[in-house]
Design a protein around this motif. Structure first.
Motif, PDB file in Angstrom:
ATOM      1  N   GLU A  33       0.830  -1.207   0.000  1.00 15.73           N
ATOM      2  CA  GLU A  33       0.000   0.000   0.000  1.00 15.73           C
ATOM      3  C   GLU A  33       0.866   1.259   0.000  1.00 15.73           C
ATOM      4  N   ILE A  34       0.334   2.317  -0.581  1.00 16.81           N
ATOM      5  CA  ILE A  34       1.026   3.606  -0.649  1.00 16.81           C
ATOM      6  C   ILE A  34       0.914   4.314   0.697  1.00 16.81           C
ATOM      7  N   ASP A  35       2.038   4.792   1.189  1.00 13.95           N
ATOM      8  CA  ASP A  35       2.077   5.501   2.469  1.00 13.95           C
ATOM      9  C   ASP A  35       1.709   6.963   2.239  1.00 13.95           C
ATOM     10  N   PRO A  36       0.549   7.401   2.738  1.00 18.45           N
ATOM     11  CA  PRO A  36       0.154   8.806   2.511  1.00 18.45           C
ATOM     12  C   PRO A  36       1.042   9.800   3.261  1.00 18.45           C
ATOM     13  N   ASN A  37       1.795   9.299   4.261  1.00 23.31           N
ATOM     14  CA  ASN A  37       2.663  10.180   5.042  1.00 23.31           C
ATOM     15  C   ASN A  37       4.135  10.053   4.650  1.00 23.31           C
ATOM     16  N   ALA A  38       4.396   9.503   3.466  1.00 23.31           N
ATOM     17  CA  ALA A  38       5.777   9.336   3.015  1.00 23.31           C
ATOM     18  C   ALA A  38       6.464  10.695   2.887  1.00 23.31           C
ATOM     19  N   ASN A  39       7.776  10.710   3.113  1.00 23.61           N
ATOM     20  CA  ASN A  39       8.543  11.954   3.013  1.00 23.61           C
ATOM     21  C   ASN A  39       8.434  12.546   1.616  1.00 23.61           C
ATOM     22  N   ASN A  40       8.302  13.854   1.573  1.00 25.65           N
ATOM     23  CA  ASN A  40       8.252  14.572   0.306  1.00 25.65           C
ATOM     24  C   ASN A  40       8.990  15.890   0.487  1.00 25.65           C
ATOM     25  N   LEU A  41       9.991  16.126  -0.352  1.00 19.77           N
ATOM     26  CA  LEU A  41      10.835  17.312  -0.191  1.00 19.77           C
ATOM     27  C   LEU A  41      10.077  18.610  -0.445  1.00 19.77           C
ATOM     28  N   PHE A  42       8.958  18.536  -1.157  1.00 26.42           N
ATOM     29  CA  PHE A  42       8.160  19.740  -1.371  1.00 26.42           C
ATOM     30  C   PHE A  42       7.386  20.138  -0.124  1.00 26.42           C
ATOM     31  N   ASN A  43       7.276  19.210   0.830  1.00 26.35           N
ATOM     32  CA  ASN A  43       6.578  19.523   2.073  1.00 26.35           C
ATOM     33  C   ASN A  43       7.477  20.200   3.099  1.00 26.35           C
ATOM     34  N   GLU A  44       8.787  20.182   2.836  1.00 26.27           N
ATOM     35  CA  GLU A  44       9.718  20.796   3.779  1.00 26.27           C
ATOM     36  C   GLU A  44       9.756  22.302   3.576  1.00 26.27           C
TER      37      GLU A  44
END
Length: 548
Positions: free
Chosen positions: A508-519
């Protein structure tokens, strides 16, 4: 200093340089070609040149406003409008200050550094340029611009001979169509390809996102991507795979290992080992332990097969899902198996072929072909043709049976509600007293038979013209006279979630996975109350004393 004295001093310096060169053939000498003025030797063993200074070292010409030349060490400090021009390669470097070492061929450039190689320009504040290897290093933020892209990072290495730039930490690639973020990127300036390692996130100008956990390869001119542990998400679809290839110009995706294709409009997600998807055609092909999940508001339909084809075209005839070989269907109110299947998106019908079997609650249905219709996320009706055989179990686990040429079954609240048999109808059902005692068997032949159910059990039977019926008391009931010809109870074949999960359990896809655009671009650290108090006291503030 007089003009004559300057000429003498400059002549002696040039003579010294030539003599030193003759004595040390293996050492690369930093030479002074010209300057407007020479101010003599400084206290630290250097000669200072002022005004339009030109120096030469191997294939490089070096210009500046003034210089401190350390002849014994073969080094120079350069001040103001520094410019290093490579006469062999099209490389020009400028800055406000630099240090040049003739022995190591290392130039340390500081303040407003601009490193230009044809159409590629690197700007930074802190650059070390290794002339021997033709490699430039920057350490405190740099920006590279070419005809297509702008790349920035905290650190970087530019290998000029092979046109390779390695970017490290807080890397951002911007072109007219995309913005990409990562922490480790290798950019080849000639083919204009970008290869990343580790977490990589990309957003297109249309709002599409491409994310990878384990790096990517991106041809910026051809607009072709390969993402590892990648996810591509658009307004209408989401594609995921361990290795995901995407061609933007062709709107084509190809995935390998743990592939999933989600059609957001249809709420249908397909999983498999290998998959292809054509976005404009909305056509996908997935095979290798393929699995479908059709999402309803309160339920999910699971379908396992070897190969899946999904088409969602403009016309109703081009809106379908095909499944081939080893079909298994599982939903809260039904289960089924067959060799092949067609799911029509336009009318929510499921058509089964080649020895299909369906189970609903305590009912089993077999026929040469059958079509199930869904309405409001539940079974609505089923159409069956040729060798139709329906078996239901009553409260005493007796097998009530119906046969016919064609049959229409209707469902209510997920259970069988009524069945209409047309042509060569046969029925065999157990007569019960108060749902607790079996009185015997009613066996009837009729061209048309209508059966009505309550709570999954037969409540009423209506026959057509001239039915041929027979009642067998319970005392005379045996296995032979309690079975219609062709009776096979196949409930052990009924698939459940255990079989679905054994076939394929998607990651399953982790909706809370790290994303550099969120930093956040800038982190603000708020001072503590104690720090604020100390700051105020340093500026003369004192707390007021209360009257006692």
């Amino acid at each position: 200093m007089t003009s004559a004295l300057f000429r003498i001093s400059f002549f002696l310096l040039t003579f010294w340089s030539l003599s030193f060169c003759a004595k040390a053939q293996e050492t690369s000498i930093l030479r002074i070609n010209k300057a407007d003025d020479l101010l003599g030797e400084g206290g630290n063993g250097f000669v200072r040149f002022v005004g339009n200074v030109e120096m030469e070292h191997k294939n490089s010409l070096i210009y500046c406003d003034s210089a401190h030349f350390f002849r014994a060490e073969n080094k120079a400090r350069l001040f103001g409008n520094v410019r290093i021009v490579d006469q062999k390669d099209p490389v020009i470097t400028t800055s406000r200050y630099a240090e040049y070492d003739g022995n190591t061929q290392l130039a340390k450039l500081r303040n407003h550094v601009v490193f230009t190689n044809q159409k590629t320009t690197l700007t930074t504040e802190y650059l070390d340029y290794d002339r021997s290897g033709n490699i430039a290093y920057y350490y405190n933020d740099g920006k590279v611009v070419d005809s297509v892209n702008v790349l920035t990072s905290e650190r970087g290495t530019y290998e000029v001979n092979i046109e390779k730039i390695t970017f490290k930490k807080d890397v951002v690639l911007v072109n007219p169509d995309y913005t990409m973020k990562t922490n480790d990127l290798v950019y080849m300036t000639i083919p204009k390809t970008a290869e990343t390692k580790g977490l990589t996130n990309l957003i297109s100008k249309d709002g599409n996102t491409l994310d990878a956990k384990n790096g990517s390869f991106y041809n910026t001119q051809a607009k072709k991507f390969t993402f590892y542990d990648g996810i591509v998400e658009t307004e209408t679809s989401r594609i995921k795979a361990k290795e995901l290839y995407y061609s933007e110009l062709d709107a084509y995706y190809e995935g390998k290992e743990d592939v999933s294709v989600l059609n957001k409009e249809r709420k249908v997600e397909i999983f498999g080992d290998v998959g292809e998807y054509w976005e404009e055609r909305k056509y996908s092909l997935v095979h290798g332990n393929a699995l479908v999940r059709k999402y309803f508001e309160k339920d999910t339909l699971y379908m396992a097969s070897d190969t899946l084809i999904s088409q969602d075209g403009e016309s109703d005839s081009m809106k379908y899902l095909l499944a081939f070989r080893s079909i298994k269907l599982v939903k809260t109110d039904l289960a089924g198996v067959s060799d092949s299947l067609v799911y029509n998106y336009s009318d929510s019908s499921i058509q089964l072929f080649k020895d299909p079997v369906m189970w609903n609650q305590k009912s089993q249905i077999t026929a040469d072909s059958m079509v199930f219709y869904l309405a409001n996320e539940e079974l609505d009706r089923v159409l069956m043709k040729d060798k139709v055989f329906v078996i239901t179990q009553d409260t005493l686990v007796n097998f009530n049976q119906m046969k016919g040429r064609t049959m229409v079954g209707y469902f209510k609240d997920g259970q069988m509600d009524k069945i209409d048999i047309d042509g060569n109808g046969e029925s065999l059902y157990f007569a019960l007293q108060a749902d607790t005692l079996s009185q015997g068997i009613n066996k009837t032949l009729s061209a048309n038979i209508k059966l009505r159910f309550k709570d999954g059990a037969i409540q009423r039977v209506t026959y057509g013209i001239k039915p041929d019926g027979k009642f067998t008391p319970f005392q005379l009931v045996n296995e032979e006279n309690s079975r219609l010809e062709g009776f096979i109870w196949r409930f052990e074949e009924r698939p459940g979630m255990e079989q679905i999960n054994a076939w394929r359990k998607p990651e399953e896809i982790d909706p809370n996975a790290n994303n550099l655009f969120n930093e956040p671009e800038i982190e603000l650290t708020l001072p503590t109350d104690e720090e604020i108090l100390k700051s105020l006291e340093k500026r003369g503030w004192r707390p007021e004393k209360k009257d006692t």
